[in-house]
Scaffold this motif. Sequence first.
Motif, PDB file in Angstrom:
ATOM      1  N   GLY A 242      24.491  14.989  -1.062  1.00 43.76           N
ATOM      2  CA  GLY A 242      23.597  16.125  -1.318  1.00 43.76           C
ATOM      3  C   GLY A 242      22.289  15.673  -1.939  1.00 43.76           C
ATOM      4  N   ASP A 243      21.687  14.633  -1.363  1.00 44.45           N
ATOM      5  CA  ASP A 243      20.433  14.068  -1.886  1.00 44.45           C
ATOM      6  C   ASP A 243      20.571  13.622  -3.341  1.00 44.45           C
ATOM      7  OD1 ASP A 243      19.113  14.552   0.521  1.00 44.45           O
ATOM      8  OD2 ASP A 243      18.612  16.609  -0.083  1.00 44.45           O
ATOM      9  N   GLY A 244      21.785  13.212  -3.722  1.00 44.65           N
ATOM     10  CA  GLY A 244      21.987  12.678  -5.068  1.00 44.65           C
ATOM     11  C   GLY A 244      22.055  13.732  -6.143  1.00 44.65           C
ATOM     12  N   LEU A 245      22.209  14.998  -5.741  1.00 41.08           N
ATOM     13  CA  LEU A 245      22.184  16.070  -6.742  1.00 41.08           C
ATOM     14  C   LEU A 245      23.571  16.578  -7.136  1.00 41.08           C
ATOM     15  CD1 LEU A 245      19.139  18.119  -5.382  1.00 41.08           C
ATOM     16  CD2 LEU A 245      19.205  16.587  -7.359  1.00 41.08           C
ATOM     17  N   VAL A 246      24.627  16.074  -6.487  1.00 42.02           N
ATOM     18  CA  VAL A 246      25.957  16.601  -6.807  1.00 42.02           C
ATOM     19  C   VAL A 246      26.408  16.144  -8.195  1.00 42.02           C
ATOM     20  CG1 VAL A 246      26.651  16.663  -4.382  1.00 42.02           C
ATOM     21  CG2 VAL A 246      27.225  14.662  -5.789  1.00 42.02           C
ATOM     22  N   ASN A 247      27.247  16.936  -8.822  1.00 35.02           N
ATOM     23  CA  ASN A 247      27.913  16.555 -10.067  1.00 35.02           C
ATOM     24  C   ASN A 247      29.392  16.293  -9.796  1.00 35.02           C
ATOM     25  OD1 ASN A 247      25.557  16.882 -11.464  1.00 35.02           O
ATOM     26  ND2 ASN A 247      26.268  18.545 -12.756  1.00 35.02           N
ATOM     27  N   VAL A 248      30.060  15.701 -10.773  1.00 35.57           N
ATOM     28  CA  VAL A 248      31.510  15.510 -10.679  1.00 35.57           C
ATOM     29  C   VAL A 248      32.167  16.056 -11.951  1.00 35.57           C
ATOM     30  CG1 VAL A 248      31.426  13.491  -9.166  1.00 35.57           C
ATOM     31  CG2 VAL A 248      31.395  13.176 -11.651  1.00 35.57           C
ATOM     32  N   LEU A 249      33.380  16.529 -11.798  1.00 34.71           N
ATOM     33  CA  LEU A 249      34.155  16.956 -12.974  1.00 34.71           C
ATOM     34  C   LEU A 249      34.567  15.701 -13.726  1.00 34.71           C
ATOM     35  CD1 LEU A 249      36.069  19.703 -11.069  1.00 34.71           C
ATOM     36  CD2 LEU A 249      34.819  20.124 -13.194  1.00 34.71           C
ATOM     37  N   GLU A 250      34.218  15.638 -15.016  1.00 26.57           N
ATOM     38  CA  GLU A 250      34.450  14.421 -15.809  1.00 26.57           C
ATOM     39  C   GLU A 250      35.776  14.557 -16.559  1.00 26.57           C
ATOM     40  OE1 GLU A 250      35.081  11.444 -16.973  1.00 26.57           O
ATOM     41  OE2 GLU A 250      33.023  11.062 -16.292  1.00 26.57           O
ATOM     42  N   PHE A 251      36.827  14.002 -15.995  1.00 26.18           N
ATOM     43  CA  PHE A 251      38.168  14.173 -16.576  1.00 26.18           C
ATOM     44  C   PHE A 251      38.367  13.375 -17.863  1.00 26.18           C
ATOM     45  CE2 PHE A 251      40.754  16.860 -13.834  1.00 26.18           C
ATOM     46  CZ  PHE A 251      39.863  17.072 -12.796  1.00 26.18           C
ATOM     47  N   LYS A 252      37.542  12.332 -18.074  1.00 23.21           N
ATOM     48  CA  LYS A 252      37.710  11.557 -19.310  1.00 23.21           C
ATOM     49  C   LYS A 252      37.185  12.307 -20.522  1.00 23.21           C
ATOM     50  CE  LYS A 252      38.039   6.658 -18.335  1.00 23.21           C
ATOM     51  NZ  LYS A 252      37.308   5.450 -17.965  1.00 23.21           N
ATOM     52  N   TYR A 253      36.362  13.324 -20.301  1.00 23.15           N
ATOM     53  CA  TYR A 253      35.763  14.032 -21.428  1.00 23.15           C
ATOM     54  C   TYR A 253      36.853  14.681 -22.296  1.00 23.15           C
ATOM     55  CZ  TYR A 253      32.310  16.746 -24.034  1.00 23.15           C
ATOM     56  OH  TYR A 253      31.527  17.260 -25.034  1.00 23.15           O
ATOM     57  N   THR A 270      29.616   8.300 -31.380  1.00 26.53           N
ATOM     58  CA  THR A 270      28.979   7.571 -30.264  1.00 26.53           C
ATOM     59  C   THR A 270      29.414   8.113 -28.908  1.00 26.53           C
ATOM     60  OG1 THR A 270      30.793   5.978 -30.249  1.00 26.53           O
ATOM     61  CG2 THR A 270      28.858   5.441 -31.611  1.00 26.53           C
ATOM     62  N   PHE A 271      30.086   9.264 -28.882  1.00 26.05           N
ATOM     63  CA  PHE A 271      30.703   9.766 -27.648  1.00 26.05           C
ATOM     64  C   PHE A 271      29.677   9.944 -26.526  1.00 26.05           C
ATOM     65  CE2 PHE A 271      32.725  13.466 -25.285  1.00 26.05           C
ATOM     66  CZ  PHE A 271      33.675  12.672 -24.665  1.00 26.05           C
ATOM     67  N   GLY A 272      30.040   9.512 -25.337  1.00 28.99           N
ATOM     68  CA  GLY A 272      29.152   9.706 -24.195  1.00 28.99           C
ATOM     69  C   GLY A 272      29.346   8.626 -23.136  1.00 28.99           C
ATOM     70  N   GLU A 273      28.279   8.323 -22.466  1.00 28.71           N
ATOM     71  CA  GLU A 273      28.359   7.406 -21.332  1.00 28.71           C
ATOM     72  C   GLU A 273      28.948   6.055 -21.721  1.00 28.71           C
ATOM     73  OE1 GLU A 273      24.322   7.462 -19.932  1.00 28.71           O
ATOM     74  OE2 GLU A 273      24.439   9.598 -19.476  1.00 28.71           O
ATOM     75  N   SER A 274      28.654   5.608 -22.964  1.00 33.11           N
ATOM     76  CA  SER A 274      29.139   4.292 -23.378  1.00 33.11           C
ATOM     77  C   SER A 274      30.672   4.255 -23.476  1.00 33.11           C
ATOM     78  CB  SER A 274      28.527   3.897 -24.728  1.00 33.11           C
ATOM     79  OG  SER A 274      29.001   4.770 -25.744  1.00 33.11           O
ATOM     80  N   TRP A 275      31.297   5.414 -23.413  1.00 30.55           N
ATOM     81  CA  TRP A 275      32.766   5.471 -23.430  1.00 30.55           C
ATOM     82  C   TRP A 275      33.341   5.405 -22.010  1.00 30.55           C
ATOM     83  CZ3 TRP A 275      35.625   8.611 -27.643  1.00 30.55           C
ATOM     84  CH2 TRP A 275      34.983   8.470 -28.875  1.00 30.55           C
ATOM     85  N   GLY A 276      32.492   5.177 -21.026  1.00 28.50           N
ATOM     86  CA  GLY A 276      32.971   5.102 -19.649  1.00 28.50           C
ATOM     87  C   GLY A 276      32.873   6.415 -18.909  1.00 28.50           C
ATOM     88  N   GLY A 299      48.997  13.052 -15.734  1.00 26.90           N
ATOM     89  CA  GLY A 299      49.258  13.184 -17.164  1.00 26.90           C
ATOM     90  C   GLY A 299      47.998  13.219 -17.991  1.00 26.90           C
ATOM     91  N   GLY A 300      48.111  12.704 -19.202  1.00 28.63           N
ATOM     92  CA  GLY A 300      46.985  12.733 -20.129  1.00 28.63           C
ATOM     93  C   GLY A 300      47.121  13.911 -21.059  1.00 28.63           C
TER      94      GLY A 300
END
Length: 491
Positions: A242-253, A270-276, A299-300
């Motif tokens: 989608g021209d790079g505009l799509v998002n994804v559901l971030e399950f690690k959040y 420090t929560f955020g991208e640096s956590w993967g 799970g999780g």
Amino acid sequence: CAGHAQTTPRTAFVHLLEWKWTDIAKECEAHLGPKGFAAVQVSPPNEHNWVSVGDGAPFPWWMRYQPVSYSLDRSRSGTRAEFVNMVQRCNAVGVGIYVDAVINHMSGGNGGTSSAGNGWGHHSYPRVPYGSNDFHQPVCGIGDADYRSDAGRVWGCELSGLQDLNTGSPYVQGKIADYLVDLANIGVKGFRVDAAKHISPGDLGAIISAVNGRLATKPYWYLEVIQADGEAVQPNQYFGLGDGLVNVLEFKYGSSVASKFSGRISELKTFGESWGLSPSSKGVAFIDNHDKQRGHGGGGTYMTYHWGAQYDLANVFMLAWPYGYPQVMSSYAFNNSGTLYDSSYGPPYNSDGSTKGPWDGGVTTPACLNQTRGGWVCEHRFRPIANMVGFRNATAANWTVNNWWDNGNNQIAFGRGDKGFVVINKEASTLSRSFQTGLPAGQYCDVIGGDVVNGVCGGNLVTVASGGMANITVAAFSAAAIHVNAKSGST
Ligand code: AAO
């Protein structure tokens, strides 16, 4: 600026799991519009398999994930006319509708009757129409090991026995695109692509481009591609669609937040991208979703309303923290016994399986905040959650964290520049101290404890002195939040 009204952006949305269209329309007008929600994710609106008993449970919620056609008349949530009315009324109060688009597959099983009373059979869906040529052949099932070793099987075999559409076929792509374009033309603003991980990026990209190409305004797309380390299919394979505009559901959040709420929330500093996590601009953040709250989809540990006040605090954190686009979960009550019966149990129902909605019976206040099975929980009406949507909107322009404070354990506080400040106390004793808030001097309403109605704060007032300091007291397992759009005396 004087004389120039600024529009506050809407920056969070809610999933109203299994709500009826007529109820969502009322909820947009009564609550979601005024509270500043951007959108509602609705349950799949298309004709679906009708399951009276599934895994032993009456009228399981998951029948909605077994499509029989792309007709909107009718799903368990209502008719096409009701759907159209809902979209119009929600749009009119600034709340978009996002549709959960189940396009990877059709039903499971070998045949049955749909929510609209129509028959269907294995690889036979006359109302689309789809026949055996429209499914991946030969039929195979995705095994646990395939997730690690074989992307081709994740894309081309059946997920949980759900008949897997040949999404590479131009005919199938055309039928799916027609469905989504119909929805967009009704006024739908976005699509959650269910099981996107099970559609190859090539096929899904073709579908998204086909839909976008037929519309003047591109819908918002967010894809369910569950990230798990070591798996063959990863979210970043989809980022360019989608021209790079799509998002994804971030399950690690949600799993990361849950692990810190089980330990020390001070470590969230420090929560955020640096956590993967995915890049913030790509991620949809959530504390729990309809699968994770009842043990579906792997799970999780995820927090749910069953965690009580701690769940509210986790949502306060999410809505205050500058990462991604937050999705609030809104549930019907369920027992978390861990049995298949309880994890399948559907929404409150009448004897014929139709949904007993929170706005049924001509009430003026919906039947919400009932956490016993048979009731609607409506987390989006918990005051801390509802009012933190306004906090997020008010602070959107300051996408940074300032004035972080913690006690090295389970009390934290942080600001969002000169727009808002929040204190979270996940300890059993009262927290009371002087904080640097970063806010302009004035009297603010603590929106965790009260609403601002006609300029009057129903909760505690917080006085910020010139220089930004304020004395704030927060009870055990509670929070305080102030922001520039909820000043005492403001209208
Ligand atoms: C129902 C019955 C089935 C029956 C079927 C057909 O329950 O017994 O076979 O009908 O008759 C929902 C329900 C299903 C239901 C289905 C259809 O959850 O129970 O089946 O409707 O009615 C995978 C997918 C993901 C999917 C998730 C459930 O990748 O897309 O499974 N979620 C969506 C929806 C969901 C819906 C469907 C898809 C289908 O949100 O509500 O199903 O439309 C790994 C993989 C994940 C994978 C999980 C589970 O997860 O990474 O991709 O999710 O396994 O297979 C750690 C990792 C985690 C990992 C997990 C397990 O926790 O963090 O990532 O380990 O290894």
